[in-house]
Design a protein around this motif. Sequence first.
Motif, mmCIF file in Angstrom:
data_model
loop_
_atom_site.group_PDB
_atom_site.id
_atom_site.type_symbol
_atom_site.label_atom_id
_atom_site.label_comp_id
_atom_site.label_asym_id
_atom_site.label_seq_id
_atom_site.Cartn_x
_atom_site.Cartn_y
_atom_site.Cartn_z
ATOM 1 N N GLY A 1 0.846 -1.188 0.000
ATOM 2 C CA GLY A 1 0.000 0.000 0.000
ATOM 3 C C GLY A 1 0.881 1.237 0.000
ATOM 4 N N PRO A 2 0.612 2.191 0.862
ATOM 5 C CA PRO A 2 1.435 3.397 0.912
ATOM 6 C C PRO A 2 2.622 3.272 1.873
ATOM 7 C CG PRO A 2 -0.461 3.675 2.334
ATOM 8 C CD PRO A 2 -0.602 2.308 1.708
ATOM 9 N N GLY B 1 0.081 -8.048 -3.106
ATOM 10 C CA GLY B 1 -0.940 -8.038 -4.137
ATOM 11 C C GLY B 1 -1.354 -9.421 -4.589
ATOM 12 N N THR C 1 1.540 1.262 -3.704
ATOM 13 C CA THR C 1 0.872 2.346 -4.414
ATOM 14 C C THR C 1 1.852 3.482 -4.652
ATOM 15 O OG1 THR C 1 0.173 3.328 -2.303
ATOM 16 C CG2 THR C 1 -1.338 1.793 -3.366
#
Length: 375
Positions: A283-284, A320, A375
């Motif tokens: 993610g971030p 992912g 991301t």
Amino acid sequence: MNSNRPAGPLVGFTIGVTAARRREELVALLRRRGATVVEAPALRILPLEDDAALRRATARCLTGPLDYVVATTGVGWRGWLSAADGWGYGARLAEVCRDAVVLTRGPKATGAVRAGGLSETFSPATETTDALLTWLLARDLPGRRIAVQEHGVPLDAFSAALRERGAEVITVPVYRWGPPADPVPLRRLVEQTVRRELHALTFTSAPAIDAFLAAAAGLGLGDEVLTALRRDVLPVGVGPVCARRLEEAGVTVLRPERGRLGAMVRTVEAALPAHSRREVRAGPSTLVLQGNAVLIDDGPPVRLPPLLAAVLRALAEQPGRVLSRAELLRRVWVTGRADEHAVEAAVARLRGALDGHARLVRTVPKRGYSLAAAT
């Protein structure tokens, strides 16, 4: 990527310690580097129930000149000289040994011999009694008198080989290895090894390895322990003599060039992070996975139970990618004693442990779980 490293190079790693002697020192060195330590002495040193055997051996050494003296351990050599001093034999024993050819098995025995004012003629680089025996058998032995300081276990084969060549051998039993006072921690350590709850397992003597493997065999886990040591749990020995027993069983043992506790700890300190520390984007966030700890962004280490850490590592191999419950069960629950409901419960607990970052672990309906993609 964030290269943040936790305070203490061994934070997140769980290391088993089987040592009896100097255990406190080894544990302190590992904990100072951030490791979680599981203590389970495989043996204990037993002084002779009756020192009459040692006194008789010492008196026999003093009945005439010695041609060779074999020092196998530093603690045993010092113990012998200390006992001789107590009986009033110290000066005579030192004189007899000074006139003999002194052989030492390794650096610790060499240091003890030199500290007593003597010098060694031969000390093998391999630090093995086999090398000492080879050296002695190349000499003219009929009628020679040889004193052999034993180290925890009788050196029957060593002494028999010398006697077969005509030597008079005086065995000097200073102490004996015995089972631990409480066998439960050692059995628990065997089970933790099989469950891969340890990242490394340290040994400081060959008899400790024998005792550990015997405990595993007694629990019916001998093959499982060797498989774990070959694949997932890093076995670390203090030196080549110590490592040999596992190497003969097909296990590669990490060991320092010099047989010292400090050198062994530095070897562990370098090897474990290099072997299993991973940094991934999810993610971030940036996750640093090290043993059973995870660092998220610049936050402090979050220590996870071994099972939850294993789930997170499996998900982090490819953020992912969806792993089904069945696949997580196969990869994480190595003992096979769980079902898919255990996977669901473990993922829920993992999210709870990650607290504000729980959303990094995603549920994909009817498919399984994944770590959020970068991301």
